[in-house]
Design a protein around this motif. Structure first.
Motif, PDB file in Angstrom:
ATOM      1  N   LEU A   1      -7.291  -9.366   7.367  1.00 11.70           N
ATOM      2  CA  LEU A   1      -6.599 -10.252   8.306  1.00 11.70           C
ATOM      3  C   LEU A   1      -5.098  -9.998   8.272  1.00 11.70           C
ATOM      4  CD1 LEU A   1      -8.474 -13.667   7.837  1.00 11.70           C
ATOM      5  CD2 LEU A   1      -8.579 -12.125   9.812  1.00 11.70           C
ATOM      6  N   VAL A   2      -4.572  -9.730   7.077  1.00 10.94           N
ATOM      7  CA  VAL A   2      -3.132  -9.491   6.915  1.00 10.94           C
ATOM      8  C   VAL A   2      -2.908  -8.170   6.186  1.00 10.94           C
ATOM      9  CG1 VAL A   2      -0.970 -10.363   5.960  1.00 10.94           C
ATOM     10  CG2 VAL A   2      -2.676 -11.969   6.834  1.00 10.94           C
ATOM     11  N   GLY A   3      -2.039  -7.358   6.743  1.00  7.95           N
ATOM     12  CA  GLY A   3      -1.719  -6.069   6.132  1.00  7.95           C
ATOM     13  C   GLY A   3      -0.918  -5.232   7.111  1.00  7.95           C
ATOM     14  N   PRO A   4      -0.432  -4.072   6.705  1.00  3.31           N
ATOM     15  CA  PRO A   4       0.336  -3.210   7.614  1.00  3.31           C
ATOM     16  C   PRO A   4      -0.477  -2.861   8.860  1.00  3.31           C
ATOM     17  CG  PRO A   4       0.442  -2.402   5.361  1.00  3.31           C
ATOM     18  CD  PRO A   4      -0.601  -3.466   5.379  1.00  3.31           C
ATOM     19  N   ARG A   5       0.141  -2.932  10.018  1.00  2.00           N
ATOM     20  CA  ARG A   5      -0.557  -2.555  11.237  1.00  2.00           C
ATOM     21  C   ARG A   5      -0.794  -1.044  11.249  1.00  2.00           C
ATOM     22  NH1 ARG A   5      -3.791  -4.955  14.003  1.00  2.00           N
ATOM     23  NH2 ARG A   5      -3.209  -3.893  15.936  1.00  2.00           N
ATOM     24  N   PRO A   6      -2.013  -0.590  11.526  1.00  2.00           N
ATOM     25  CA  PRO A   6      -2.315   0.847  11.503  1.00  2.00           C
ATOM     26  C   PRO A   6      -1.735   1.562  12.714  1.00  2.00           C
ATOM     27  CG  PRO A   6      -4.217  -0.385  12.258  1.00  2.00           C
ATOM     28  CD  PRO A   6      -3.187  -1.408  11.869  1.00  2.00           C
ATOM     29  N   ASP A   7      -1.252   2.755  12.499  1.00  2.73           N
ATOM     30  CA  ASP A   7      -0.669   3.533  13.588  1.00  2.73           C
ATOM     31  C   ASP A   7      -1.581   4.705  13.935  1.00  2.73           C
ATOM     32  OD1 ASP A   7       1.280   4.068  15.526  1.00  2.73           O
ATOM     33  OD2 ASP A   7       2.905   3.660  14.114  1.00  2.73           O
ATOM     34  N   VAL A   8      -1.247   5.378  15.032  1.00  8.14           N
ATOM     35  CA  VAL A   8      -2.052   6.505  15.515  1.00  8.14           C
ATOM     36  C   VAL A   8      -1.723   7.749  14.692  1.00  8.14           C
ATOM     37  CG1 VAL A   8      -2.291   5.598  17.847  1.00  8.14           C
ATOM     38  CG2 VAL A   8      -0.313   7.006  17.282  1.00  8.14           C
ATOM     39  N   PRO A   9      -2.660   8.716  14.589  1.00 11.33           N
ATOM     40  CA  PRO A   9      -2.457   9.910  13.755  1.00 11.33           C
ATOM     41  C   PRO A   9      -1.196  10.696  14.088  1.00 11.33           C
ATOM     42  CG  PRO A   9      -4.761   9.739  14.381  1.00 11.33           C
ATOM     43  CD  PRO A   9      -4.030   8.677  15.151  1.00 11.33           C
ATOM     44  N   GLU A  10      -0.856  10.825  15.373  1.00 14.26           N
ATOM     45  CA  GLU A  10       0.309  11.647  15.725  1.00 14.26           C
ATOM     46  C   GLU A  10       1.621  11.043  15.216  1.00 14.26           C
ATOM     47  OE1 GLU A  10      -1.049   9.725  19.725  1.00 14.26           O
ATOM     48  OE2 GLU A  10      -1.966  10.527  17.889  1.00 14.26           O
ATOM     49  N   ILE A  11       1.662   9.723  15.070  1.00  9.88           N
ATOM     50  CA  ILE A  11       2.851   9.077  14.504  1.00  9.88           C
ATOM     51  C   ILE A  11       2.841   9.214  12.985  1.00  9.88           C
ATOM     52  CG2 ILE A  11       4.048   6.881  14.166  1.00  9.88           C
ATOM     53  CD1 ILE A  11       4.399   7.980  16.956  1.00  9.88           C
ATOM     54  N   VAL A  12       1.669   9.041  12.381  1.00  2.00           N
ATOM     55  CA  VAL A  12       1.539   9.120  10.929  1.00  2.00           C
ATOM     56  C   VAL A  12       1.891  10.515  10.414  1.00  2.00           C
ATOM     57  CG1 VAL A  12      -0.123   8.995   9.007  1.00  2.00           C
ATOM     58  CG2 VAL A  12      -0.148   7.254  10.801  1.00  2.00           C
ATOM     59  N   GLU A  13       1.646  11.531  11.224  1.00  3.24           N
ATOM     60  CA  GLU A  13       1.967  12.906  10.822  1.00  3.24           C
ATOM     61  C   GLU A  13       3.451  13.086  10.515  1.00  3.24           C
ATOM     62  OE1 GLU A  13       0.565  15.451  13.899  1.00  3.24           O
ATOM     63  OE2 GLU A  13      -1.556  15.230  13.367  1.00  3.24           O
ATOM     64  N   GLU A  14       4.285  12.220  11.087  1.00  2.74           N
ATOM     65  CA  GLU A  14       5.729  12.305  10.883  1.00  2.74           C
ATOM     66  C   GLU A  14       6.198  11.459   9.698  1.00  2.74           C
ATOM     67  OE1 GLU A  14       7.422  14.462  12.712  1.00  2.74           O
ATOM     68  OE2 GLU A  14       5.564  14.916  13.796  1.00  2.74           O
ATOM     69  N   TYR A  15       5.288  10.748   9.043  1.00  2.00           N
ATOM     70  CA  TYR A  15       5.655   9.919   7.891  1.00  2.00           C
ATOM     71  C   TYR A  15       6.147  10.797   6.738  1.00  2.00           C
ATOM     72  CZ  TYR A  15       3.501   5.518   9.555  1.00  2.00           C
ATOM     73  OH  TYR A  15       3.196   4.370  10.237  1.00  2.00           O
ATOM     74  N   THR A  16       7.119  10.279   5.999  1.00  2.00           N
ATOM     75  CA  THR A  16       7.547  10.921   4.764  1.00  2.00           C
ATOM     76  C   THR A  16       6.589  10.507   3.648  1.00  2.00           C
ATOM     77  OG1 THR A  16       8.957   9.063   4.117  1.00  2.00           O
ATOM     78  CG2 THR A  16       9.947  10.775   5.529  1.00  2.00           C
ATOM     79  N   PRO A  17       6.584  11.209   2.505  1.00  2.00           N
ATOM     80  CA  PRO A  17       5.734  10.790   1.372  1.00  2.00           C
ATOM     81  C   PRO A  17       5.981   9.343   0.958  1.00  2.00           C
ATOM     82  CG  PRO A  17       6.546  13.006   0.999  1.00  2.00           C
ATOM     83  CD  PRO A  17       7.256  12.501   2.228  1.00  2.00           C
ATOM     84  N   GLU A  18       7.239   8.919   1.026  1.00  2.00           N
ATOM     85  CA  GLU A  18       7.575   7.541   0.662  1.00  2.00           C
ATOM     86  C   GLU A  18       6.921   6.554   1.628  1.00  2.00           C
ATOM     87  OE1 GLU A  18       9.359   4.524  -1.603  1.00  2.00           O
ATOM     88  OE2 GLU A  18       9.196   6.682  -2.005  1.00  2.00           O
ATOM     89  N   MET A  19       6.937   6.870   2.915  1.00  2.00           N
ATOM     90  CA  MET A  19       6.362   5.993   3.933  1.00  2.00           C
ATOM     91  C   MET A  19       4.843   5.883   3.778  1.00  2.00           C
ATOM     92  SD  MET A  19       8.667   7.358   7.144  1.00  2.00           S
ATOM     93  CE  MET A  19       8.006   6.323   8.441  1.00  2.00           C
ATOM     94  N   LYS A  20       4.218   6.951   3.270  1.00  2.00           N
ATOM     95  CA  LYS A  20       2.762   6.968   3.153  1.00  2.00           C
ATOM     96  C   LYS A  20       2.232   6.050   2.058  1.00  2.00           C
ATOM     97  CE  LYS A  20       1.856  11.464   5.276  1.00  2.00           C
ATOM     98  NZ  LYS A  20       1.225  12.796   5.126  1.00  2.00           N
ATOM     99  N   LYS A  21       3.138   5.425   1.321  1.00  2.00           N
ATOM    100  CA  LYS A  21       2.710   4.473   0.300  1.00  2.00           C
ATOM    101  C   LYS A  21       2.022   3.245   0.911  1.00  2.00           C
ATOM    102  CE  LYS A  21       6.166   5.646  -3.218  1.00  2.00           C
ATOM    103  NZ  LYS A  21       7.320   5.149  -4.012  1.00  2.00           N
ATOM    104  N   ILE A  22       2.242   3.007   2.199  1.00  2.00           N
ATOM    105  CA  ILE A  22       1.607   1.841   2.830  1.00  2.00           C
ATOM    106  C   ILE A  22       0.088   2.013   2.925  1.00  2.00           C
ATOM    107  CG2 ILE A  22       3.665   1.328   4.204  1.00  2.00           C
ATOM    108  CD1 ILE A  22       2.112   2.309   6.673  1.00  2.00           C
ATOM    109  N   PHE A  23      -0.402   3.238   2.749  1.00  2.00           N
ATOM    110  CA  PHE A  23      -1.847   3.463   2.820  1.00  2.00           C
ATOM    111  C   PHE A  23      -2.567   3.070   1.530  1.00  2.00           C
ATOM    112  CE2 PHE A  23      -0.205   6.795   5.857  1.00  2.00           C
ATOM    113  CZ  PHE A  23      -0.562   6.090   6.992  1.00  2.00           C
TER     114      PHE A  23
END
Length: 236
Positions: free
Chosen positions: A107-129
């Motif tokens: 019910l509560v958590g980070p909103r999921p994004d589309v793969p093409e946006i996630v591909e641009e995430y830095t390693p630090e940003m990927k901690k939300i997964f």
């Protein structure tokens, strides 16, 4: 995490009997007012970077993805009149309750994004997964006027990727760093309050978050100024 999962299941089991009639009405209205399927399915990235299909009530014209990007503004011609109302009230998100039951979302958590946006995430940003994506989040509250914000910039796609995505991830890290059931409850009830009354009370708005929101406003003003200067140059 166990308490959170149990709460999600209990809350949905109690809420679905109440929400089901409204969901059926929404489905009928969507189907009868525009051509296309009732549900919109889109691949998103969730826990441990696993991809899953996100469900929403369709708010745009049929085959809208072939006419533009995944970034949507409040002035997007692809959005149907009914869809515009559903998006404003967040009712298009209701089918995701079944994803919560399945365990792919919370019910509560980070909103999921589309793969093409996630591909641009830095390693630090990927901690939300490290946590389940959510139906609502801190970013949902802070960026409740996201589509209107995007409508005021000259390049919505670039603004979304360069300004809003880092801001969303920064806000999402609150869910990762805290992993607090109390914090989740605050977000959930604030979301209900926002949908019901059209406003909300900021939750633990740290100075860092305040600066990020100021960064968004500055970004909008900067792009408006650049856009006006560009129009002036063309006119000259």
């Amino acid at each position: 995490m166990v308490i959170k999962r149990v709460f999600d299941i209990i809350a949905i089991c109690l809420g679905l009997p109440v929400l089901a009639p409204f969901m059926l009405i929404i489905a009928a209205v969507v189907k009868s007012t525009s051509k296309g399927p009732v549900l919109f399915l889109q691949e998103r990235v969730g826990l441990q970077e696993k991809r899953f299909l996100l469900y929403k009530f369709r708010t745009m014209i049929d085959r809208a993805q072939q006419m533009g990007t995944s970034v949507t503004t409040s002035a997007d011609f692809r959005t149907t009149p009914v869809g515009r109302k559903l998006r404003r009230l967040k009712l298009d998100e209701l089918p995701q309750l079944f994803k919560v039951l399945k365990g792919e979302m919370s019910l509560v958590g980070p909103r999921p994004d589309v793969p093409e946006i996630v591909e641009e995430y830095t390693p630090e940003m990927k901690k939300i997964f490290a946590v389940l994506p959510g139906l609502t989040s801190a970013a949902t509250l802070h960026l409740r006027d996201e589509e209107r914000l995007l409508a005021n910039v000259s390049d919505p796609d670039r603004f979304y990727e360069e300004v809003l995505v880092p801001l969303k991830v920064k806000l999402a890290m609150e869910h990762v760093d805290r992993r607090s059931f109390t914090f989740d409850l605050k977000i959930l009830f604030q979301t209900i309050w926002m949908i019901t009354f059209g406003r909300w009370l900021p939750i633990d708005e740290h100075a860092a978050v305040a600066r990020l929101r100021e960064h968004v406003r500055n970004g909008v003003d900067h792009r408006r100024k650049a856009h006006r200067n560009g129009e002036t140059t063309l006119a000259n």
